[in-house]
Write a protein that holds these residues in place. Structure first.
Motif, PDB file in Angstrom:
ATOM      1  N   THR A   1      79.388 101.192-110.512  1.00 54.99           N
ATOM      2  CA  THR A   1      78.523 101.055-111.690  1.00 54.99           C
ATOM      3  C   THR A   1      78.448 102.324-112.516  1.00 54.99           C
ATOM      4  O   THR A   1      78.254 102.269-113.732  1.00 54.99           O
TER       5      THR A   1
ATOM      6  N   VAL B   1      80.723 102.283-115.387  1.00 56.88           N
ATOM      7  CA  VAL B   1      80.240 101.429-116.472  1.00 56.88           C
ATOM      8  C   VAL B   1      79.162 102.156-117.278  1.00 56.88           C
ATOM      9  O   VAL B   1      79.141 102.100-118.510  1.00 56.88           O
TER      10      VAL B   1
ATOM     11  N   PRO C   1      83.289  96.768-120.134  1.00 53.57           N
ATOM     12  CA  PRO C   1      83.737  96.471-118.775  1.00 53.57           C
ATOM     13  C   PRO C   1      84.677  97.571-118.272  1.00 53.57           C
ATOM     14  O   PRO C   1      85.541  98.036-119.014  1.00 53.57           O
TER      15      PRO C   1
ATOM     16  N   TYR D   1      72.802  98.794-109.764  1.00 59.07           N
ATOM     17  CA  TYR D   1      73.560  97.758-109.068  1.00 59.07           C
ATOM     18  C   TYR D   1      72.681  96.959-108.122  1.00 59.07           C
ATOM     19  O   TYR D   1      72.993  95.818-107.776  1.00 59.07           O
TER      20      TYR D   1
ATOM     21  N   VAL E   1      75.766  88.863-113.001  1.00 62.24           N
ATOM     22  CA  VAL E   1      77.149  89.356-113.042  1.00 62.24           C
ATOM     23  C   VAL E   1      77.147  90.874-113.133  1.00 62.24           C
ATOM     24  O   VAL E   1      76.527  91.445-114.035  1.00 62.24           O
ATOM     25  N   GLU E   2      77.810  91.523-112.191  1.00 62.59           N
ATOM     26  CA  GLU E   2      77.926  92.974-112.175  1.00 62.59           C
ATOM     27  C   GLU E   2      79.355  93.351-111.797  1.00 62.59           C
ATOM     28  O   GLU E   2      79.976  92.680-110.968  1.00 62.59           O
ATOM     29  N   PRO E   3      79.885  94.431-112.380  1.00 59.77           N
ATOM     30  CA  PRO E   3      81.201  94.910-111.960  1.00 59.77           C
ATOM     31  C   PRO E   3      81.094  95.549-110.586  1.00 59.77           C
ATOM     32  O   PRO E   3      80.155  96.302-110.308  1.00 59.77           O
TER      33      PRO E   3
ATOM     34  N   PRO F   1      84.217  92.221-112.962  1.00 59.11           N
ATOM     35  CA  PRO F   1      82.897  91.593-113.016  1.00 59.11           C
ATOM     36  C   PRO F   1      82.808  90.480-111.973  1.00 59.11           C
ATOM     37  O   PRO F   1      83.692  89.635-111.879  1.00 59.11           O
TER      38      PRO F   1
ATOM     39  N   GLU G   1      80.226  87.542-110.189  1.00 64.30           N
ATOM     40  CA  GLU G   1      78.969  86.792-110.207  1.00 64.30           C
ATOM     41  C   GLU G   1      78.367  86.838-108.808  1.00 64.30           C
ATOM     42  O   GLU G   1      79.037  86.557-107.816  1.00 64.30           O
TER      43      GLU G   1
ATOM     44  N   THR H   1      85.474  87.394-111.676  1.00 59.38           N
ATOM     45  CA  THR H   1      85.861  86.986-113.021  1.00 59.38           C
ATOM     46  C   THR H   1      87.131  87.695-113.457  1.00 59.38           C
ATOM     47  O   THR H   1      87.281  88.902-113.246  1.00 59.38           O
TER      48      THR H   1
END
Length: 331
Positions: A149, A152, A174, A237, A251-253, A280, A282, A292
């Protein structure tokens, strides 16, 4: 009730991260473990007038098992910080053994907990964790996450400064790949809202996102690495706790084992077969619900960055797997 455990709670990342967790209404019980000072950190935090209870443990008297008992989420910032001139890879031999031994404790005590790894080099420590969990027969790819994170957060901050946005929180870029140097790939083509990076600033912006940690190491002049910003990113996160509590659609990377996550095989094909990759993801009550594929519409420049990242990542992953083979999973 949600119990969160911080392994390495007395360190430069662990202390501010624990403070943020103590202040979170999502946490009911906070358990802190380290090789030194964790009872003191716990006592200090326990005076804060928020509902979460705090306890601290040391290695003696089976402290790791006691800290982990009943855990829902385990965050691991434990390890040595980077010093000037060091890369994340230089930390490998030191931190690899630390992470391996902590994961053994998780495998034996709370194998169903969500495991969030901050300890560098993430590109190698997450594969190490996976191999140890496999050896103990409790590996669940949907519950093992590498926290990327901060990349990001940096991408948002640095991009905002280039495009003239005063509030970096309004820009989401992203960032995929890994969490070390050229394995970090910002996808400006997928930014929300859309951003236009001037041609003469593109390369410098990419480099700053990839090597932003070096700025902090240099500025601290040997006194540490990125701790406060990493604690902030780690806490961000921990929106994963919403998922633990039953909320869906988050949704988080994050850096995950692609073959074990729904949608991961599609992503794996897109990244040249690399098994671990940050994309990313879910999140749901049972962990990673779906990876994703963010690569539709990426630019030629981004494809070039991805190709470089894939090669570096594979080397890092192999190093982690080989470490466990050579040193053993400590059954």
């Amino acid at each position: 009730m949600v119990k969160a455990v911080v392994l390495g709670a007395a360190g430069g990342i662990g202390q501010p991260l624990s403070l943020l967790l103590k202040n979170s209404p999502l946490i009911d019980e906070l358990s802190l473990y380290d090789v030194v000072n964790s009872p003191g950190v716990a006592a200090d935090l326990s005076h804060i007038n928020t509902p979460a209870t705090v306890t601290g443990y040391l290695p003696k008297d089976d402290g790791l098992a006691k800290a982990l008992e009943g855990a829902d989420v385990v965050v691991i910032p434990a390890g040595l910080p980077r010093k000037p001139g060091m890369t994340r890879d230089d930390l490998f031999q030191k931190n690899a053994g630390i992470v391996r031994d902590l994961i053994v404790g998780i495998a034996k005590t709370c194998p169903k907990a969500f495991i969030l790894i901050i300890s560098n080099p993430v590109n190698s420590t997450v594969p190490i964790a996976a191999e140890v969990l496999k050896a103990h027969g409790v590996f669940d790819a949907t519950k093992l996450f590498g926290v990327t994170t901060l990349d990001v957060v940096r991408a948002s901050t640095f991009t905002a400064s280039v495009v003239g946005e005063k509030d970096p929180r309004k820009i989401a870029v992203p960032v995929v790949g890994g969490h070390s140097g050229e394995t970090i790939v910002p996808l400006f083509s997928q930014a929300s809202p859309k951003v236009e990076i001037p041609e003469d600033k593109y390369a410098d912006l990419v480099k700053r996102i990839q090597f932003g940690g070096d700025e902090v190491v240099k500025a601290k002049d040997g006194a540490g690495s990125a701790t406060l910003s990493m604690a902030f990113a780690g806490f961000r996160y921990l929106t994963i706790v919403h998922a633990v509590r039953g909320e869906k659609g988050i949704v988080e990377p994050t850096f995950v084992y692609l073959p074990g996550v729904a949608g991961g095989e599609e992503v794996q094909k897109a990244v040249g077969g690399v098994e671990f990759f940050a994309v990313p993801v879910e999140l749901g009550p049972n962990g990673a619900a779906k990876a994703t594929n963010p690569f539709g519409g990426v630019t030629e420049k981004e494809k070039e960055l991805l190709a470089i990242a894939q090669k570096g990542l594979q080397t890092n992953i192999n190093a982690g797997v080989e470490f466990v083979k050579q040193s053993g999973p400590k059954l």
